[in-house]
Motif scaffolding. Structure first.
Motif, short mmCIF file in Angstrom:
data_model
loop_
_atom_site.label_atom_id
_atom_site.label_comp_id
_atom_site.label_asym_id
_atom_site.label_seq_id
_atom_site.Cartn_x
_atom_site.Cartn_y
_atom_site.Cartn_z
N ALA A 1 0.84 -1.21 0.00
CA ALA A 1 0.00 0.00 0.00
C ALA A 1 0.87 1.25 0.00
CB ALA A 1 -0.93 0.00 1.20
N LEU A 2 1.95 1.24 0.78
CA LEU A 2 2.88 2.37 0.78
C LEU A 2 3.57 2.50 -0.56
CD1 LEU A 2 4.41 1.93 4.34
CD2 LEU A 2 2.78 3.70 3.63
N ALA A 3 3.91 1.36 -1.17
CA ALA A 3 4.51 1.39 -2.51
C ALA A 3 3.56 2.02 -3.51
CB ALA A 3 4.90 -0.01 -2.94
N GLU A 4 2.28 1.70 -3.41
CA GLU A 4 1.29 2.28 -4.32
C GLU A 4 1.21 3.79 -4.17
OE1 GLU A 4 -2.34 0.23 -3.56
OE2 GLU A 4 -1.57 -1.70 -4.32
N PHE A 5 1.34 4.28 -2.93
CA PHE A 5 1.36 5.73 -2.71
C PHE A 5 2.54 6.37 -3.43
CE2 PHE A 5 3.17 9.29 -0.33
CZ PHE A 5 2.11 10.18 -0.35
N VAL A 6 3.72 5.76 -3.32
CA VAL A 6 4.92 6.31 -3.96
C VAL A 6 4.79 6.24 -5.48
CG1 VAL A 6 7.43 6.14 -4.14
CG2 VAL A 6 6.31 5.66 -1.96
N ILE A 7 4.28 5.13 -5.98
CA ILE A 7 4.08 4.98 -7.43
C ILE A 7 3.15 6.07 -7.95
CG2 ILE A 7 3.04 3.50 -9.20
CD1 ILE A 7 4.02 1.10 -7.39
N LEU A 8 2.08 6.35 -7.22
CA LEU A 8 1.15 7.41 -7.61
C LEU A 8 1.86 8.75 -7.70
CD1 LEU A 8 -1.96 7.92 -8.09
CD2 LEU A 8 -2.04 8.65 -5.71
#
Length: 330
Positions: free
Chosen positions: A130-137
């Motif tokens: 979920a944190l990775a998805e935030f950074v990807i966004l």
């Protein structure tokens, strides 16, 4: 095709020019706001812009703003500075270090990350993915709900330790790197724990030539520097002008020791100018012009005096190496 992602969009590496690879332009870190540490609040974009113009006047072309979301980033203000000065700015997605997370999440971020009272609770409750998805966004869509996309991803660790949540953000950022191909920058507190970071990054399958390790001049140990350089990673000597940590002679000695061993293509130089008292137009500090106007001529003289080509090394540290370090490689 390789490119560098900036506040104004993607550019070719050849367009970058003379670059500081670790600075802070406008930031209001919630932790330091809470503590009343006014010197650590860069909160006047007009004053910052005057320092950026000083840098530009001496031939500066680009600056990496290393301010992550948890360090009080102001995307709109930095975009305005870049547009009005004509200096290219590269933004930063990801995280800083754990002690900063014990601070309230600003209201404007609640819609983005959820209604968490502190960054600590947000990072603790979210999964690595979920944190990775935030950074990807932040890299692929835009930072903090804007259209400005991050040009690098970042994580940080503390002094002589890596906490469980710092490891969590390291793994999240590593996974975001795999998805986006964004270059990766790390904060090492006082230059410690880079080798431990490397072992964790290897476990996440990150090629080390994509990574730059910050604050290497805070740990002026040539043996340590060589162990990092052997991995193919970049070493960031980003404390120039901060004599309270070490004299410039020590930094130059460490840099030239790496050059002598053949690692000149992995060295980055900048100032991490993150206090009002470091800025000329905030509080009479040495300012963003100091490295390009004063340190560079000194370095050239010292390098030439020891049998190196100082001007060629300056071009590597400030032009060629940043262009390679900051590339997205498809």
């Amino acid at each position: 095709m390789s490119y560098i992602r900036t506040y104004q969009g993607d550019i070719s590496p050849e367009q970058l020019g003379f670059t500081y690879t670790h600075e802070h332009l406008v930031c209001r870190p919630p932790y330091w706001v809470q503590k009343g540490e006014v010197d650590l609040l860069l909160d006047d974009k007009q004053k910052t812009a005057l320092d950026v113009l000083d840098f530009k006047r001496h031939g500066g072309k680009a600056i990496v703003d290393a301010t992550a979301v948890d360090y009080g980033r102001d995307v709109s203000a930095v975009k305005d500075i870049s547009e009005k000065t004509g200096v290219t700015v590269i933004g930063t997605a990801g995280f800083n270090k754990s002690f900063l997370w014990h601070a309230p999440v600003p209201h404007h971020l609640v819609k983005l990350i959820g209604n968490y009272p502190t960054y600590y609770q947000w990072i603790d409750e979210k999964s690595v993915n979920a944190l990775a998805e935030f950074v990807i966004l932040e890299v692929e869509a835009g930072m903090e709900g804007t259209a400005v996309r991050g040009g690098q991803v970042k994580f940080g660790t503390g002094y002589n330790r890596i906490t469980s949540l710092e490891e969590k953000t390291l793994r999240a950022v590593a996974r975001a790197h795999h998805e986006t191909k964004a270059p990766l920058h790390t904060h090492t507190e006082a230059g410690t724990m880079a080798l431990e970071q490397i072992e964790l990054l290897k476990k996440e399958g990150v090629p080390l030539e994509y990574v730059s390790f910050g604050h290497m001049d805070r740990n002026s140990d040539p043996y340590y520097h060589e162990q990092i350089a052997k991995t193919g990673a970049f070493l960031s000597f980003d404390g120039i002008s901060k004599i309270k940590y070490a004299p410039e002679s020590t930094r130059i000695d460490c840099i030239l020791a790496l050059v002598r061993k053949g690692y000149e293509n992995q060295i980055l130089v900048s100032g991490d100018t993150a206090r009002k008292s470091y800025y000329r137009h905030y509080d009479y500090g040495l300012g963003l012009e100091n490295i390009i106007a004063k340190w560079v001529p000194r370095f050239i003289a010292e390098a030439d005096g020891r049998g190196f080509d100082g001007e060629a090394l300056v071009r590597k540290f400030f032009v060629e190496n940043p262009a390679r370090c900051l590339m997205f490689k498809n």
